[in-house]
Motif scaffolding. Structure first.
Motif, short mmCIF file in Angstrom:
data_model
loop_
_atom_site.label_atom_id
_atom_site.label_comp_id
_atom_site.label_asym_id
_atom_site.label_seq_id
_atom_site.Cartn_x
_atom_site.Cartn_y
_atom_site.Cartn_z
N MET C 34 0.75 -1.31 -0.11
CA MET C 34 0.09 0.04 0.12
C MET C 34 0.89 1.25 0.00
SD MET C 34 -3.35 -0.78 2.57
CE MET C 34 -4.74 -1.48 1.88
N LEU C 35 2.05 1.14 0.38
CA LEU C 35 2.85 2.38 0.42
C LEU C 35 2.90 3.01 -0.69
CD1 LEU C 35 4.64 4.19 2.23
CD2 LEU C 35 6.59 2.65 1.35
N PRO C 36 3.41 2.46 -1.76
CA PRO C 36 3.59 3.23 -2.98
C PRO C 36 1.98 3.98 -3.85
CG PRO C 36 3.88 0.87 -3.59
CD PRO C 36 3.81 0.97 -1.96
N GLY C 37 0.97 3.18 -3.24
CA GLY C 37 -0.49 3.82 -3.55
C GLY C 37 -0.64 5.05 -2.91
N VAL C 38 -0.17 4.90 -1.57
CA VAL C 38 -0.59 6.27 -0.85
C VAL C 38 0.43 7.38 -1.38
CG1 VAL C 38 0.02 7.22 1.57
CG2 VAL C 38 -0.95 5.02 1.41
N LEU C 39 1.68 7.02 -1.57
CA LEU C 39 2.50 8.13 -2.37
C LEU C 39 2.21 8.71 -3.25
CD1 LEU C 39 6.06 6.51 -1.23
CD2 LEU C 39 5.09 8.59 -0.04
N VAL C 40 1.79 7.70 -4.22
CA VAL C 40 1.07 8.26 -5.60
C VAL C 40 -0.01 9.17 -5.39
CG1 VAL C 40 0.30 7.70 -7.89
CG2 VAL C 40 2.22 6.50 -7.06
N ALA C 41 -1.14 8.52 -4.68
CA ALA C 41 -2.17 9.38 -4.28
C ALA C 41 -1.83 10.80 -3.93
CB ALA C 41 -3.11 8.56 -3.49
N PHE C 42 -0.74 11.00 -2.74
CA PHE C 42 -0.65 12.18 -2.32
C PHE C 42 0.13 13.13 -3.46
CE2 PHE C 42 1.05 14.98 0.66
CZ PHE C 42 2.47 15.39 0.06
N LEU C 43 0.97 12.48 -4.27
CA LEU C 43 1.76 13.13 -5.15
C LEU C 43 0.41 13.74 -6.40
CD1 LEU C 43 4.76 11.04 -6.11
CD2 LEU C 43 4.73 13.26 -5.45
N LEU C 44 -0.45 12.84 -6.71
CA LEU C 44 -1.40 13.52 -7.65
C LEU C 44 -2.25 14.33 -7.19
CD1 LEU C 44 -2.14 9.87 -9.54
CD2 LEU C 44 -0.65 11.92 -10.11
#
Lengths: 277, 305, 416
Positions: C34-44
């Protein structure tokens, strides 16, 4: 020169843990790296409480002892207790981690003693730790990992036949009188020591990845145990080099990049094996 | 397919980010100083002279607990002439690495602290609270250490750094006076800071407040229902007006404390994030002195409502 | 408190499906992925909104499960290895993203992981509602698709042959897993969530092999542990809720492993011990009977039956004591005699021995000097039904005199 040491370290971790990971994969215990990274917590806490300080050595020893204990418990539950091996791993490590958290909260609430803070090393900083041994300017983690690799290679090749039988055909091994239980526990001991030592040198992410991905790649490419170590080393080397280059380009974590590179190689092997049918 | 997606994503990110937000002074310098945290960097900037360039490993707002170095950081440390770190185990295992680096002058800011001044858990004397930057006396001690060590290695800087230090200390004194004045406007029985984890003990001690928290200083230790209940009872009994968030911890815990109080009929206000483990990003929060003022101002305004 | 109980219950049940497919550690993989998902969501999105972050997390978690299933389906890599591979790779990717962000944006991304990995003691009403909804949804789905789920898990080939799509069912399992994990992780954190998916099914497995009892038992264990965890955490200080829940459910699992009937370790050891005792007792009785038949008289001691059956001293003492307690032998001054019951029992064993010898000789063409050893073992395991069958096969009368020796029984047998 820094780049060389970093890549070499990555390669050494891949080659040593990968060899053991190979045997773990065949026993359906690939998650061991992740499990150990969590399970060592109580060992660290106990070491902290006994030693009264956060100096690295006692905590490291605490982690090693806990690691061996963890793997033994897992093996015991899975063979004598007849738990499914992946469930045995899951139960033991979450249980130990929970105990660890309770201990930290109860006895050491003021100090920061999670594994990430006191045990795990950092691959990126390896070149900074030059040791004076032999006056060659080689970083001390590299010496450590070289010794580790040598020991593991010895264990693997000296016991090759045993590993072969006990990994591929346990029932047959038992039927011809091989004491499979000793082989299993030896593997557990070796894995836990190698893993914790690697944690101390380069941190957790890389170890967890290199424990399983190179071995899995090799497994896709061949069925013969004899060929796997070579493939693992090649995969490890490529991951280390490629990963390093990615991390330079993206200004990102080196360990993470090597994991990702290793994964790419795995996918390549996966696609190749799929095409082969 | 996934591989392609990931690569695309990575490329996109690379394009969309701007470069050069690393903390550094623009002066081309001979002597390179690398500090670990943003707070430390700010202090050293104030002592530094024109011949010194100060760099930071961790940028503002980065939690030291989840810091993961990259090659860039390695290069930074490699090329450093002086490396400065907090000490008291704040940086964890990295301290071992820093101490082993051959060549640069490595300074542990906390090495001359009097043992009695360090806050420890009464049950466990070996565990030291590392958040000492809120105690100005300790900061002064630490900066004196830094200044004298730098001067010892680079005698040419001695005079100027001493002067800078004196000036900075004067500023610190006036800020602390202001902070003390602000705090004293809070009623005696309202002088309680309530946050999630124990980062503000030194602040409280220095300025006459008390701290009550859910967790200890470790981010691994977890609080249980008893802790929440006890804290809720404490807040309702003492009729504390406000509780605070921290800038690197999730608000989940404090929100649940607030809910607990509301259920008991006490409408406690949830204050904004206090700066604890690192400097903030906004204009008025990004230096050490501003951090002190910001915290003081926030605490005061919420507790004197 | 109710939320934890619900969470425990639902996770316990959902965990069963993964456990039975040997994907027990899926919780670990999904959580780390889930970590990459959270980060991508944050970036976008640019903000630290919990709902957006959780959505991102759920998406990357979902992708990770899909990847695991793809790997296992199209290669010889097994489930547990695939899980480990995806875990480390996605997490490694997450770290790469994290460090990229760290070096470019000065901060504000810190604590992102804290936003989605919570603490069980601090669950909010929104979390509780979410659990309630998820629980209901999961229960409904499981009931609706029960038949398909059962078929695919226990008998995939059969299921496919009657047209159930493996892909759809696996998709369903993945869906309820991700759903539970997404909601659960935000409330209780990674390790706790993994534990609830792993340990209750492990414990339940020792009690039953059937799906419905397993689901119910596992759900119960999970819920009960959650309740205990909350209780302990409330009653005493410094007792965090999540970890105590894990400790409770682990203890349940350990207890199950040891004491559960049939599969439990203690139970199996005990059964083995009982068997050994029975064999010893039967051997002793048989030897005594044989002595009588040979005219050695009714009185026997350890020494007198030594040639027929060896007992080392301690074992003799224990066995004879037990037989005396069961009234199968009686102590007289200088030794022991068989009671009527004892004699009958001993004779039975002897007869079974002989029957098996004849069977081996006649039907299996085994040579005479080997049949004795085989019969020594089998005599303890022949039931009356098998006896009758064999006698029928051999064409012998079922009431022949057991006391006779074998060559008296069947004249044309050749002796060694």
């Amino acid at each position: 020169m820094d780049a060389f040491w970093i890549i070499l370290t990555g390669f050494l971790v891949a080659s040593s843990t990968g060899m053991l990971g190979n045997l773990l994969l065949l026993r359906k215990m690939s998650m061991m790296g992740d499990a150990l990274s969590h399970a060592v917590l109580p060992g660290i806490v106990v070491a902290y409480l006994i030693s009264g300080s956060r100096a690295s050595l006692p905590l490291f020893l605490g982690a090693i002892i806990m690691g061996v204990l963890t793997t033994f418990l897992i093996q015991f539950f899975s063979s004598k207790g007849k738990m499914q091996s992946d469930a045995a791993m899951g139960t033991v490590f979450t249980f130990l981690f929970a105990i660890g958290v309770i201990m930290v909260t109860r006895f050491a609430g003021e100090a920061d003693i999670d594994a990430d803070c006191v045990l795990h090393g950092e691959l990126a900083f390896v070149p900074l730790q030059t040791s004076s041994f032999m006056g060659l300017g080689v970083p001390s983690p590299v010496w450590t990992l070289l010794v580790l690799l040598a020991i593991i290679q010895f264990i693997f090749w000296a016991g090759y036949k045993g590993w072969l039988i006990t990994s591929f055909n346990t029932e047959y091994a038992q039927s011809i009188g091989v004491k499979t239980i000793i082989w299993h526990y030896s593997l557990m001991a070796a894995t836990s020591v190698a893993t914790v030592v690697s944690f101390e040198s380069v941190g957790a992410i890389l170890v967890i990845s290199f424990l399983v991905v190179p071995a899995a790649t090799a497994y896709l490419l061949t069925d013969r145990l004899r060929l796997m170590p070579a493939l693992i080393m090649v995969q490890g080397a490529l991951s280390a080099v490629g990963g390093y280059m990615i991390s330079e380009a993206l200004e990102a974590s080196i360990s993470g990049s090597m994991s990702v590179m290793s994964f790419f190689l795995f996918i390549a092997a996966f696609l190749w094996s799929k095409k082969k049918g | 397919m996934r591989v392609i997606l990931k690569t695309l994503l990575v490329v996109l990110l690379f394009q969309s980010c701007d470069t050069g937000t690393i903390e550094k002074t623009a002066i081309p310098a001979k002597i390179k100083v690398v500090c670990t945290t943003s707070i430390l960097t700010d202090w050293v900037l104030n002592i530094a002279t024109e011949d010194v360039a100060v760099y930071s490993l961790l940028n503002k707002g980065v939690d030291p607990h989840v810091y993961k170095p990259s090659k860039k950081d390695l290069d930074l440390l490699r090329s450093a002439d002086i490396i400065i770190y907090h000490g008291l185990h704040l940086e964890g295992k990295i301290i071992d690495v820093l101490e082993k680096i051959k060549g640069p002058l490595v300074i542990d800011v906390s090495k001359n602290f009097p043992k009695s001044a360090i806050i420890t858990d009464p049950n466990f004397p070996a565990s030291q609270d590392p958040h000492y930057w809120f105690d100005v006396e300790l900061v002064k001690n630490g900066l004196a250490t830094v200044q004298s060590d730098i001067s010892a290695r680079y005698p040419s800087l001695k005079v100027d750094t001493k002067a800078n230090l004196q000036a900075y200390l004067k500023k610190m004194d006036s800020v602390t006076a202001e902070v003390q004045k602000k705090i004293s406007t809070i009623e005696q029985d309202q002088r309680i800071i309530i946050t999630t984890h124990d980062a503000l003990s030194y602040f409280a001690r220095a300025f006459g407040l008390t701290v009550n928290t859910l967790q200890g200083a470790s981010t691994v230790s977890e609080f249980g229902l008893r802790e929440i209940t006890d804290l809720v009872n404490f807040i309702c009994e003492r009729r504390v007006k406000a509780i605070f968030l921290e800038n690197i911890v999730s608000p989940q815990a404090m929100k649940s404390v607030q809910r607990g109080c509301q259920e008991k009929g006490w409408d406690v206000v949830l204050g904004p994030e206090l700066l604890s483990d690192s400097l903030g990003q906004k204009e008025d929060q990004d230096t050490y002195l501003e951090m002190l003022l910001f915290n003081a101002h926030t605490i005061t305004s919420y507790l004197t409502r | 408190m109710l939320s934890i109980v619900l969470l425990g219950g639902v996770s316990g049940a959902v965990g069963c499906f993964n456990f039975l497919q040997k994907k027990t550690l899926v919780g670990e993989t999904v959580a780390h992925s889930m970590l990459p998902g959270v980060l991508v969501a944050f970036l976008l999105s640019g903000v630290k909104n919990p709902y957006i972050l959780v959505t991102g997390a759920a998406i990357s978690g979902w992708l990770s499960i899909l990847l695991v299933d793809t790997i296992t389906k199209h290669s010889k890599i097994k489930n547990d290895s695939a899980l480990a591979i995806v875990l480390s790779s996605f997490f490694g990717f997450g770290i790469v993203l994290l460090t990229m962000i760290q070096s470019r944006y000065s901060g504000n991304q810190s604590g992102l992981d804290h936003y989605i990995f919570g603490n069980a003691a601090a669950m909010s009403p929104e979390d509780s509602t979410a659990f309630a909804l998820v629980s209901v949804l999961v229960v409904l789905l499981v009931i609706a698709y029960y038949f398909n789920l059962k078929a695919i898990i226990f008998n995939p080939d059969y299921a496919q042959s009657i047209g159930i799509s493996t892909k759809k069912v696996n998709g369903l399992i993945s869906f309820i897993t991700i759903l539970s994990i997404s909601v659960g992780i935000k409330a209780v954190g990674i390790v706790m969530m993994s534990a609830l998916l792993i340990i209750p099914p492990t414990a339940a497995r020792f009690w039953t092999s059937r799906l419905v009892p397993m689901l119910l038992l596992s759900g119960f264990f999970g819920a009960f542990s959650g309740w205990i965890g909350a209780f302990v955490s409330y009653a005493k200080t410094s007792m965090p809720t999540g970890p105590w829940t894990i400790v409770t459910v682990s203890c349940i699992a350990f207890a199950s492993m040891l004491f559960a009937p049939k599969k439990g370790v203690v139970y199996q050891r005990w059964s083995k011990l009982l068997l050994k005792r029975r064999i010893n007792e039967e051997n002793l009785l048989k030897a005594a009977v044989q002595n009588e038949v040979r005219g050695k008289g009714r009185l026997f001691t350890r020494e007198s039956i030594l040639t027929r059956q060896f007992f080392e001293f301690k074992r003799w003492k224990r066995t004879i004591k037990r037989l005396a307690r069961k009234k199968l032998v009686q102590k007289v001054n200088t030794g022991y005699t068989l009671s009527a019951k004892g004699r009958f029992y001993g004779a039975e064993i002897d007869r079974r021995h002989k029957i098996w010898e004849v069977y081996l000789q006649r039907r299996m063409q085994m040579s005479l000097h080997l049949v004795h050893d085989e019969a020594e073992t089998m005599e303890h395991f022949l039931t009356p039904e098998i006896e009758d069958e064999i006698l029928g096969e051999l064409g012998l009368c079922s009431r022949f005199n057991p006391i006779l020796e074998i060559h008296e029984l069947i004249p044309d047998i050749k002796l060694p």
